[in-house]
Design a protein around this motif. Sequence first.
Motif, PDB file in Angstrom:
ATOM      1  N   ALA A   1     -23.534  -6.803 151.234  1.00 21.92           N
ATOM      2  CA  ALA A   1     -23.201  -5.891 152.331  1.00 21.92           C
ATOM      3  C   ALA A   1     -21.975  -6.383 153.091  1.00 21.92           C
ATOM      4  CB  ALA A   1     -24.394  -5.759 153.276  1.00 21.92           C
ATOM      5  N   LEU A   2     -21.921  -7.679 153.348  1.00 22.39           N
ATOM      6  CA  LEU A   2     -20.775  -8.239 154.062  1.00 22.39           C
ATOM      7  C   LEU A   2     -19.489  -8.111 153.242  1.00 22.39           C
ATOM      8  CD1 LEU A   2     -22.401 -11.475 155.517  1.00 22.39           C
ATOM      9  CD2 LEU A   2     -21.492  -9.567 156.846  1.00 22.39           C
ATOM     10  N   LEU A   3     -19.560  -8.475 151.953  1.00 24.57           N
ATOM     11  CA  LEU A   3     -18.378  -8.390 151.094  1.00 24.57           C
ATOM     12  C   LEU A   3     -17.941  -6.946 150.889  1.00 24.57           C
ATOM     13  CD1 LEU A   3     -19.278 -11.045 148.371  1.00 24.57           C
ATOM     14  CD2 LEU A   3     -17.435 -11.210 150.047  1.00 24.57           C
TER      15      LEU A   3
ATOM     16  N   ALA B   1     -13.066 -24.299 137.753  1.00 28.67           N
ATOM     17  CA  ALA B   1     -12.863 -22.987 137.143  1.00 28.67           C
ATOM     18  C   ALA B   1     -14.022 -22.019 137.394  1.00 28.67           C
ATOM     19  CB  ALA B   1     -12.604 -23.141 135.646  1.00 28.67           C
ATOM     20  N   PRO B   2     -15.293 -22.424 137.195  1.00 22.03           N
ATOM     21  CA  PRO B   2     -16.386 -21.479 137.465  1.00 22.03           C
ATOM     22  C   PRO B   2     -16.441 -21.036 138.922  1.00 22.03           C
ATOM     23  CG  PRO B   2     -17.163 -23.310 136.131  1.00 22.03           C
ATOM     24  CD  PRO B   2     -15.802 -23.682 136.611  1.00 22.03           C
ATOM     25  N   VAL B   3     -16.193 -21.980 139.850  1.00 21.85           N
ATOM     26  CA  VAL B   3     -16.211 -21.636 141.276  1.00 21.85           C
ATOM     27  C   VAL B   3     -15.100 -20.642 141.601  1.00 21.85           C
ATOM     28  CG1 VAL B   3     -15.939 -22.545 143.616  1.00 21.85           C
ATOM     29  CG2 VAL B   3     -17.255 -23.832 141.915  1.00 21.85           C
ATOM     30  N   ALA B   4     -13.900 -20.910 141.075  1.00 16.87           N
ATOM     31  CA  ALA B   4     -12.771 -20.014 141.332  1.00 16.87           C
ATOM     32  C   ALA B   4     -13.011 -18.631 140.726  1.00 16.87           C
ATOM     33  CB  ALA B   4     -11.488 -20.622 140.760  1.00 16.87           C
ATOM     34  N   THR B   5     -13.599 -18.593 139.530  1.00 22.83           N
ATOM     35  CA  THR B   5     -13.861 -17.311 138.870  1.00 22.83           C
ATOM     36  C   THR B   5     -14.869 -16.476 139.638  1.00 22.83           C
ATOM     37  OG1 THR B   5     -13.394 -18.280 136.695  1.00 22.83           O
ATOM     38  CG2 THR B   5     -14.666 -16.237 136.737  1.00 22.83           C
ATOM     39  N   VAL B   6     -15.982 -17.098 140.038  1.00 23.04           N
ATOM     40  CA  VAL B   6     -17.007 -16.372 140.788  1.00 23.04           C
ATOM     41  C   VAL B   6     -16.460 -15.885 142.129  1.00 23.04           C
ATOM     42  CG1 VAL B   6     -19.227 -16.615 141.984  1.00 23.04           C
ATOM     43  CG2 VAL B   6     -18.942 -17.527 139.679  1.00 23.04           C
ATOM     44  N   THR B   7     -15.659 -16.723 142.803  1.00 21.62           N
ATOM     45  CA  THR B   7     -15.078 -16.340 144.090  1.00 21.62           C
ATOM     46  C   THR B   7     -14.124 -15.162 143.937  1.00 21.62           C
ATOM     47  OG1 THR B   7     -15.251 -18.619 144.897  1.00 21.62           O
ATOM     48  CG2 THR B   7     -13.750 -17.145 146.063  1.00 21.62           C
ATOM     49  N   ALA B   8     -13.271 -15.222 142.917  1.00 26.20           N
ATOM     50  CA  ALA B   8     -12.307 -14.138 142.684  1.00 26.20           C
ATOM     51  C   ALA B   8     -13.020 -12.823 142.372  1.00 26.20           C
ATOM     52  CB  ALA B   8     -11.358 -14.515 141.550  1.00 26.20           C
ATOM     53  N   LEU B   9     -14.070 -12.886 141.551  1.00 25.78           N
ATOM     54  CA  LEU B   9     -14.819 -11.672 141.222  1.00 25.78           C
ATOM     55  C   LEU B   9     -15.519 -11.102 142.450  1.00 25.78           C
ATOM     56  CD1 LEU B   9     -16.399 -12.671 137.781  1.00 25.78           C
ATOM     57  CD2 LEU B   9     -14.614 -10.961 138.184  1.00 25.78           C
TER      58      LEU B   9
ATOM     59  N   ARG C   1     -14.546  -7.390 143.693  1.00 23.32           N
ATOM     60  CA  ARG C   1     -15.552  -6.333 143.538  1.00 23.32           C
ATOM     61  C   ARG C   1     -16.247  -5.973 144.847  1.00 23.32           C
ATOM     62  NH1 ARG C   1     -18.729  -8.439 138.079  1.00 23.32           N
ATOM     63  NH2 ARG C   1     -16.968  -8.288 136.631  1.00 23.32           N
ATOM     64  N   GLY C   2     -16.170  -6.864 145.815  1.00 23.13           N
ATOM     65  CA  GLY C   2     -16.877  -6.619 147.069  1.00 23.13           C
ATOM     66  C   GLY C   2     -18.366  -6.872 146.959  1.00 23.13           C
TER      67      GLY C   2
END
Length: 222
Positions: free
Chosen positions: A15-17, A180-188, A192-193
Amino acid sequence: MPVSDLTDSRAATDALLGTLRQEGWRPRAVSRFLWQAADRSARQAARRPRALAQVTALHCLLLARAGQQRPGRGWVTASWALGVLHLGLLEHRDRLAPADVLTLIRANLPATAVGSSRWSGLLAIALDQADGRLARSQGTVSPFGDYADSFADAAFWTWLTLRHEPSRRVRVAAIAAWAAPVATVTALAIGRGRMPERPRPALLRPAAAMQGVVALRHFLRR
């Protein structure tokens, strides 16, 4: 329903994103996002006084182990703040499980003298295996433990690699494996919100092999 009243942590985060994405990441929207996230975290912590007391008591003990060294005390303080702000991830539970305690201890190894010993990498792996098995056997798996485990891995192994690993190639490979996994999850999540589904550990953790390499090299080198 206000975000602060949502009991499901994932729904609240989505909801926040989602609201932040709709408002275009403007400064006012970012400020409101941070305020609402902090407000929800404070409310969730207040609803779990036992867990709050556990996190505080554990980190007081860790502060005692850190001694007077400023980096160690700062590390433990940051760990306490992150733990308190994420108590909502305990979901239906009102206290930490033994597995959660082991995870937090592992995350704070760099703040203690044990962190620089030749055994620290092997100890971290042993604690990682122990908290996972304990959580599954006791049925205490939770988003709090899941995310704390990821943070503990990233924090400890990044620190150990940067501080004690002399090989530049190993440092680069290790940092990439955890960053890399942290950056990928954060970017997604930002794009996507909403929070993406996390890949299963067997698929997202080439870092598990790197842990063994770094731990063994650290042990043999010392």
